[in-house]
Design a protein around this motif. Structure first.
Motif, short mmCIF file in Angstrom:
data_model
loop_
_atom_site.label_atom_id
_atom_site.label_comp_id
_atom_site.label_asym_id
_atom_site.label_seq_id
_atom_site.Cartn_x
_atom_site.Cartn_y
_atom_site.Cartn_z
N VAL A 83 51.32 0.47 -15.68
CA VAL A 83 51.78 1.46 -16.66
C VAL A 83 51.74 0.77 -18.02
O VAL A 83 52.49 -0.18 -18.26
CB VAL A 83 53.21 1.95 -16.34
CG1 VAL A 83 53.67 2.95 -17.39
CG2 VAL A 83 53.26 2.57 -14.95
N LEU A 130 52.55 0.74 -21.72
CA LEU A 130 53.42 1.39 -22.71
C LEU A 130 53.23 0.78 -24.10
O LEU A 130 54.08 0.92 -24.97
CB LEU A 130 54.88 1.30 -22.26
CG LEU A 130 55.17 2.05 -20.96
CD1 LEU A 130 56.65 1.93 -20.58
CD2 LEU A 130 54.79 3.52 -21.07
N ASP A 157 48.82 5.64 -18.70
CA ASP A 157 49.02 5.21 -20.08
C ASP A 157 50.23 5.97 -20.61
O ASP A 157 50.47 7.12 -20.22
CB ASP A 157 47.78 5.52 -20.93
CG ASP A 157 47.72 4.62 -22.16
OD1 ASP A 157 47.81 3.39 -21.99
OD2 ASP A 157 47.62 5.14 -23.28
N GLY A 158 51.00 5.31 -21.46
CA GLY A 158 52.24 5.95 -21.88
C GLY A 158 52.51 5.81 -23.36
O GLY A 158 51.88 5.02 -24.06
N VAL A 172 59.64 9.41 -22.53
CA VAL A 172 58.40 8.63 -22.45
C VAL A 172 57.30 9.55 -21.91
O VAL A 172 57.50 10.25 -20.92
CB VAL A 172 58.57 7.40 -21.54
CG1 VAL A 172 57.31 6.54 -21.58
CG2 VAL A 172 59.78 6.58 -21.93
N TYR A 226 53.56 10.23 -20.31
CA TYR A 226 52.62 9.55 -19.41
C TYR A 226 51.39 10.41 -19.19
O TYR A 226 51.49 11.64 -19.08
CB TYR A 226 53.27 9.31 -18.04
CG TYR A 226 54.47 8.41 -18.09
CD1 TYR A 226 54.33 7.03 -18.12
CD2 TYR A 226 55.76 8.95 -18.14
CE1 TYR A 226 55.44 6.19 -18.20
CE2 TYR A 226 56.87 8.13 -18.22
CZ TYR A 226 56.70 6.75 -18.25
OH TYR A 226 57.80 5.93 -18.33
N PHE A 284 51.67 9.19 -11.06
CA PHE A 284 52.90 9.46 -11.83
C PHE A 284 54.01 9.92 -10.88
O PHE A 284 55.15 9.42 -10.93
CB PHE A 284 52.64 10.54 -12.88
CG PHE A 284 53.89 11.02 -13.54
CD1 PHE A 284 54.57 10.21 -14.45
CD2 PHE A 284 54.42 12.27 -13.24
CE1 PHE A 284 55.76 10.64 -15.05
CE2 PHE A 284 55.59 12.71 -13.84
CZ PHE A 284 56.26 11.90 -14.74
N LEU A 303 60.19 5.15 -13.16
CA LEU A 303 59.98 5.35 -14.60
C LEU A 303 61.14 6.10 -15.25
O LEU A 303 61.43 5.91 -16.44
CB LEU A 303 58.65 6.09 -14.83
CG LEU A 303 57.41 5.32 -14.33
CD1 LEU A 303 56.16 6.19 -14.45
CD2 LEU A 303 57.24 4.00 -15.10
N SER A 308 61.04 11.25 -18.27
CA SER A 308 59.59 11.05 -18.10
C SER A 308 58.87 12.38 -18.31
O SER A 308 59.20 13.37 -17.65
CB SER A 308 59.28 10.55 -16.69
OG SER A 308 60.01 9.37 -16.42
N TYR A 331 55.15 14.05 -18.12
CA TYR A 331 53.74 13.91 -17.75
C TYR A 331 52.91 14.89 -18.58
O TYR A 331 53.23 16.09 -18.62
CB TYR A 331 53.58 14.20 -16.26
CG TYR A 331 52.15 14.11 -15.79
CD1 TYR A 331 51.52 12.88 -15.66
CD2 TYR A 331 51.43 15.26 -15.50
CE1 TYR A 331 50.20 12.79 -15.24
CE2 TYR A 331 50.11 15.19 -15.07
CZ TYR A 331 49.50 13.94 -14.95
OH TYR A 331 48.19 13.86 -14.54
N ALA A 359 48.61 10.88 -23.34
CA ALA A 359 49.93 10.35 -23.74
C ALA A 359 49.84 9.79 -25.16
O ALA A 359 50.71 10.05 -26.01
CB ALA A 359 50.40 9.28 -22.76
N ASP A 376 51.77 11.07 -28.44
CA ASP A 376 52.56 10.04 -29.12
C ASP A 376 52.18 9.98 -30.60
O ASP A 376 53.02 10.06 -31.50
CB ASP A 376 52.29 8.70 -28.41
CG ASP A 376 53.04 7.51 -29.00
OD1 ASP A 376 53.77 7.68 -29.98
OD2 ASP A 376 52.89 6.40 -28.46
#
Ligand code: FVH
Length: 292
Positions: free
Chosen positions: A91, A93, A117-118, A134, A136, A143, A150, A156, A158, A166, A170
């Motif tokens: 994972v 981050l 990927d996060g 977060v 993902y 996941f 997580l 979390s 998804y 992600a 972000d």
């Protein structure tokens, strides 16, 4: 053989340390590694195992979380240990671009391990608390299988099987944050130029931004429909005419308008193209450099 609940954290910067701490708080066996030794003292005192090499760290757990400086440092750390990664889940981050997320996803597939990927939407002290979330992306079954682990970090979310999603979400959220913080700093500079303390002005700013921030869903409707003519209250032409006052006022007060300036030519262009009667959400149509 590794404990099913075991987690490895690669990178013990401010964020990696917070992530490792949250896994410990959730009762998981945690192995940690950092390029520069000597950062694991507090985590070891709480029960983490520190190892000297990334390979030992990877071999200790089925779930390997990387939180490093940038994309390059992820490759520098993981490229030499791809043999040990086979069959595990990584994972990532570390902050990166959608393209970097996709590159990592493809690279992981070539080497026989799964990758999520996060994007962490929190600062380190928030990790493990109710405000953190977060993002993902990557294979949904991966996941789902690791969601319980997580969830120790925050809520979390998804956002899709495409490894780039992600990072896309972000970066979109961070872009909104930086836009708002540019406006905030310019506003404080304006009042400081007249001798007003930021603390005195902040309650008004808070009130104003809470109101302005309440329009995202309305803007989203306009953006999705691409019809910027519906229920227009303050049209773009009027706003473009007034916007120059923001720039002139900054000059008058001895404040640089450079944080505000980029919007003005877009407003003028969109107005000149005949959209002055529309909502200013239509400015989005000028932002694409490829067909979208
Ligand atoms: N901190 C924050 O508020 C934000 C919140 C959202 C997510 N970001 C991203 O998280 C990544 C790590 O950020 P950080 O805050 O932990 O950053 P640092 O405290 O500076 O720690 C950096 C770690 O990366 C290691 N490192 C750097 N270069 C390499 C390399 N070439 N190979 C292996 N490791 C490397 C560094 O190790 P060292 O310098 O101690 O040896 C730290 O462990 C980041 O993507 C944020 O954007 C944080």
């Amino acid at each position: 053989m590794t404990d099913d609940k075991a987690v490895t954290v690669l990178g013990l910067g401010a964020m990696g340390s917070a992530l490792a701490g949250a896994f410990l708080a959730a009762g998981r066996p945690v192995t940690v590694w950092n390029r520069t030794p000597g950062k694991a003292g507090e985590l070891v005192a709480r029960g983490a195992t520190e190892v000297a090499t990334a390979e030992e760290a990877v071999r200790a757990s089925g779930l390997v979380v990387a939180c490093l400086w940038d994309h390059r440092s992820v490759h520098q750390t993981l490229d030499p240990v791809t043999g040990a990664l086979a069959g595990r889940v990584v994972v990532n981050l570390t902050n990166g671009t959608p393209g970097q997320g996709r590159e990592l996803g493809g690279w992981a597939g070539e080497h026989g391990f799964a990758l999520l990927d996060g994007g962490i939407m929190a600062v380190p002290p928030m990790i493990g608390g109710p405000g953190a979330f977060v993002l993902y992306s990557g294979p949904e079954e991966v996941f789902t299988a690791h969601r319980d682990a997580l969830d120790a970090l925050g809520e979390s979310r998804y956002v899709g099987s495409d490894h780039g999603m992600a990072a896309l979400y972000d970066i979109a959220l961070l872009s909104a944050m930086y836009g708002a913080s540019m406006g905030e700093l310019h506003a404080f500079a304006m009042v400081r130029s007249a001798g007003v303390r930021a603390a005195e002005f902040a309650p008004l700013l808070q009130r104003w931004m809470a109101m302005v921030g309440g329009f995202h869903e309305r803007t989203a409707e306009l953006v999705d429909s691409r019809d910027y003519t519906r229920d227009v209250v303050s049209n773009l032409g009027m706003q473009a005419a007034a916007y120059h006052n923001l720039i002139d006022a900054a000059h008058e007060q001895g404040v640089s308008p450079e944080l505000l300036a980029p919007l003005y030519p877009l407003m003028l262009r969109r107005t000149a193209e005949g959209h002055g009667h529309e909502d200013n959400a239509g400015l989005i149509e000028l932002l694409f450099t490829r067909r979208s």
